[in-house]
Scaffold this motif. Structure first.
Motif, mmCIF file in Angstrom:
data_model
loop_
_atom_site.group_PDB
_atom_site.id
_atom_site.type_symbol
_atom_site.label_atom_id
_atom_site.label_comp_id
_atom_site.label_asym_id
_atom_site.label_seq_id
_atom_site.Cartn_x
_atom_site.Cartn_y
_atom_site.Cartn_z
ATOM 1 N N PRO A 105 -11.590 -13.381 4.054
ATOM 2 C CA PRO A 105 -10.962 -12.102 3.754
ATOM 3 C C PRO A 105 -11.899 -10.955 4.103
ATOM 4 O O PRO A 105 -13.104 -11.173 4.225
ATOM 5 C CB PRO A 105 -10.734 -12.192 2.228
ATOM 6 C CG PRO A 105 -11.773 -13.156 1.747
ATOM 7 C CD PRO A 105 -11.989 -14.127 2.873
ATOM 8 N N PRO A 106 -11.379 -9.729 4.274
ATOM 9 C CA PRO A 106 -9.977 -9.368 4.050
ATOM 10 C C PRO A 106 -9.063 -9.911 5.143
ATOM 11 O O PRO A 106 -9.291 -9.680 6.322
ATOM 12 C CB PRO A 106 -10.009 -7.839 4.060
ATOM 13 C CG PRO A 106 -11.221 -7.485 4.859
ATOM 14 C CD PRO A 106 -12.212 -8.570 4.626
ATOM 15 N N SER A 120 -5.524 -5.772 1.174
ATOM 16 C CA SER A 120 -6.584 -6.111 2.128
ATOM 17 C C SER A 120 -7.414 -4.888 2.510
ATOM 18 O O SER A 120 -8.631 -4.985 2.714
ATOM 19 C CB SER A 120 -5.989 -6.753 3.385
ATOM 20 O OG SER A 120 -5.098 -5.863 4.027
ATOM 21 N N GLN A 121 -6.778 -3.726 2.594
ATOM 22 C CA GLN A 121 -7.517 -2.517 2.955
ATOM 23 C C GLN A 121 -8.513 -2.132 1.860
ATOM 24 O O GLN A 121 -9.647 -1.732 2.148
ATOM 25 C CB GLN A 121 -6.550 -1.354 3.218
ATOM 26 C CG GLN A 121 -7.214 -0.072 3.701
ATOM 27 C CD GLN A 121 -7.971 -0.232 5.010
ATOM 28 O OE1 GLN A 121 -7.608 -1.048 5.850
ATOM 29 N NE2 GLN A 121 -9.039 0.534 5.184
ATOM 30 N N LEU A 122 -8.098 -2.283 0.607
ATOM 31 C CA LEU A 122 -9.010 -1.983 -0.496
ATOM 32 C C LEU A 122 -10.215 -2.912 -0.482
ATOM 33 O O LEU A 122 -11.342 -2.487 -0.718
ATOM 34 C CB LEU A 122 -8.280 -2.121 -1.842
ATOM 35 C CG LEU A 122 -7.526 -0.897 -2.356
ATOM 36 C CD1 LEU A 122 -6.938 -1.193 -3.726
ATOM 37 C CD2 LEU A 122 -8.420 0.321 -2.416
ATOM 38 N N THR A 278 2.105 -0.493 -5.229
ATOM 39 C CA THR A 278 1.630 -0.547 -3.852
ATOM 40 C C THR A 278 0.132 -0.264 -3.791
ATOM 41 O O THR A 278 -0.459 0.319 -4.704
ATOM 42 C CB THR A 278 2.360 0.472 -2.976
ATOM 43 O OG1 THR A 278 2.050 1.791 -3.447
ATOM 44 C CG2 THR A 278 3.871 0.252 -3.028
ATOM 45 N N GLU A 279 -0.475 -0.679 -2.692
ATOM 46 C CA GLU A 279 -1.887 -0.416 -2.475
ATOM 47 C C GLU A 279 -2.158 1.080 -2.481
ATOM 48 O O GLU A 279 -3.168 1.554 -3.007
ATOM 49 C CB GLU A 279 -2.332 -1.036 -1.148
ATOM 50 C CG GLU A 279 -3.820 -1.008 -0.925
ATOM 51 C CD GLU A 279 -4.242 -1.901 0.225
ATOM 52 O OE1 GLU A 279 -5.452 -2.191 0.310
ATOM 53 O OE2 GLU A 279 -3.382 -2.307 1.018
ATOM 54 N N PRO A 284 -6.370 5.507 -4.741
ATOM 55 C CA PRO A 284 -7.183 6.676 -5.115
ATOM 56 C C PRO A 284 -7.991 6.468 -6.395
ATOM 57 O O PRO A 284 -9.186 6.786 -6.448
ATOM 58 C CB PRO A 284 -6.146 7.789 -5.279
ATOM 59 C CG PRO A 284 -5.003 7.377 -4.405
ATOM 60 C CD PRO A 284 -4.944 5.888 -4.521
ATOM 61 N N ALA A 285 -7.352 5.920 -7.435
ATOM 62 C CA ALA A 285 -8.060 5.698 -8.694
ATOM 63 C C ALA A 285 -9.112 4.602 -8.543
ATOM 64 O O ALA A 285 -10.231 4.715 -9.062
ATOM 65 C CB ALA A 285 -7.066 5.331 -9.789
#
Length: 352
Positions: A105-106, A120-122, A278-279, A284-285
């Protein structure tokens, strides 16, 4: 005369060799055993099935992996036996060596064909932050069979765990589970060295069909100390207030929320296909908490620990014991990846 002498010399040599036979055999056996063990660990102790799977090959030439080198990975697929010399299956995208581990991963797509991959982006941004902001990041030991596994009983699924350590942290663990839409997890835990009384940082983003769960928190190890809470937790009051969709309350079914969770924990549980978290709604948080936490860690010794290392170590151990006892994921891992493996994995990730 010279011939007799030569023959006698040769005869004496072989007689001496024969008399020392057991010793020589023992020497050869020791050498053979040594190289056999070396080869075993070099291969990484993968099982036969894993060796026949495609593997991802990547070499990064820079002295230290960076965000740009991670983003510009030029992957290629190959099949065949593992590459000798790869020890402990290092993380391919973030190490300066070739790995024989399966796809790490990601992940950009799910193992289950036609189904989505979440968060995956996070995870990519989290890994980039680790290597950009922290010092002396390196892979920490992890048994190869716990680093990667695939689902049993004909199910489609995979789980991958990376463990790092750095100047600032004793352990950074990331775990990703991809079982398609049926079950996906992105879990991370930062544990500081015991010379710092900083909170730990933990996050779990989970989807199970139409059920979605988000937990992000600075895990206070001295939650009953008002000065401690004001020092470390209060700075995130504004972020908590700005994300009302993540202001749910953790139930006490699995964890004692007053022991190791902060008042600023981000929590949300949704049920239903139209209630998906959603991602984009979480990012943001999540990024705000992560940025604050890593800035806090790298600003030391600006933050001087007010607790002794022994006291901090005790609280770390108490957290892991609490999490291991009540972790609901143990049953899920056992169902997907096997009972024995699930129990061993739970014990590993909850080691102090």
């Amino acid at each position: 005369m010279r011939v007799v002498t030569k023959v006698s010399t040769v005869r004496r040599f072989f007689l001496n060799l024969w008399s020392k036979g057991p010793f020589i055999v023992a020497c050869f056996y020791s050498i053979f055993a040594f190289f056999s063990v070396e080869a075993f660990y070099s291969i990484g102790a993968w099982n036969h099935a894993a060796l026949s799977k495609p593997r991802l090959i990547k070499v990064i030439s820079s002295s230290k992996p960076s965000a740009s080198s991670i983003a510009s990975c030029d992957w290629r697929w190959e099949k065949g036996p593992p590459l000798v010399g790869v020890i402990n299956a290092p993380v391919a995208a973030y190490a300066e060596k070739i790995t024989d581990r399966p796809l790490l991963p990601p992940w950009n797509s799910s193992m289950v064909e036609g189904e989505d991959i979440f968060f995956s982006q996070l995870m990519k941004e989290l890994l980039e932050s680790i290597f950009e902001k922290l010092e002396d990041v390196e892979n920490a030991p992890i048994p190869p069979h716990l680093a990667y596994n695939e689902a049993i009983n004909g199910k489609k699924g995979r789980i991958s765990t990376n463990v790092f350590k750095s100047k600032e942290f004793k352990k950074i663990r990331t775990t990703s589970v991809d079982c398609g839409n049926a079950f996906q997890v992105f879990n991370v835990l930062f544990q500081p060295h015991t010379d710092s009384d900083m909170p730990m940082f933990g996050a779990e983003l989970l989807t199970m069909g139409e059920r979605h769960l988000v937990v992000v928190d600075l895990l206070p190890i001295f939650n009953d100390d008002e000065d401690y809470v004001e020092r470390y937790i209060a700075p995130m009051d504004a972020v908590k207030a700005a994300n009302p969709h993540l202001n749910g309350q953790l139930s006490g079914n699995h964890y004692d929320k007053d022991k190791f969770f902060s008042r600023n924990m981000l929590f949300a549980r949704r049920v239903g296909k139209h209630q998906r978290l959603t991602e984009e709604s979480v990012a943001p948080a999540f990024k705000a908490y992560l940025t604050y936490y890593l800035d806090l860690a790298t600003s030391a010794p600006g933050f001087v620990s007010i607790r002794a290392p022994g006291e901090v170590a005790g609280r770390h151990a108490a957290f892991h014991a609490h999490a291991h006892e009540r972790d609901p994921a143990k049953a899920i891992f056992s169902a997907w990846f096997g009972r024995e493996w699930g129990q061993e994995f739970a014990e590993f990730i909850h080691q102090p």
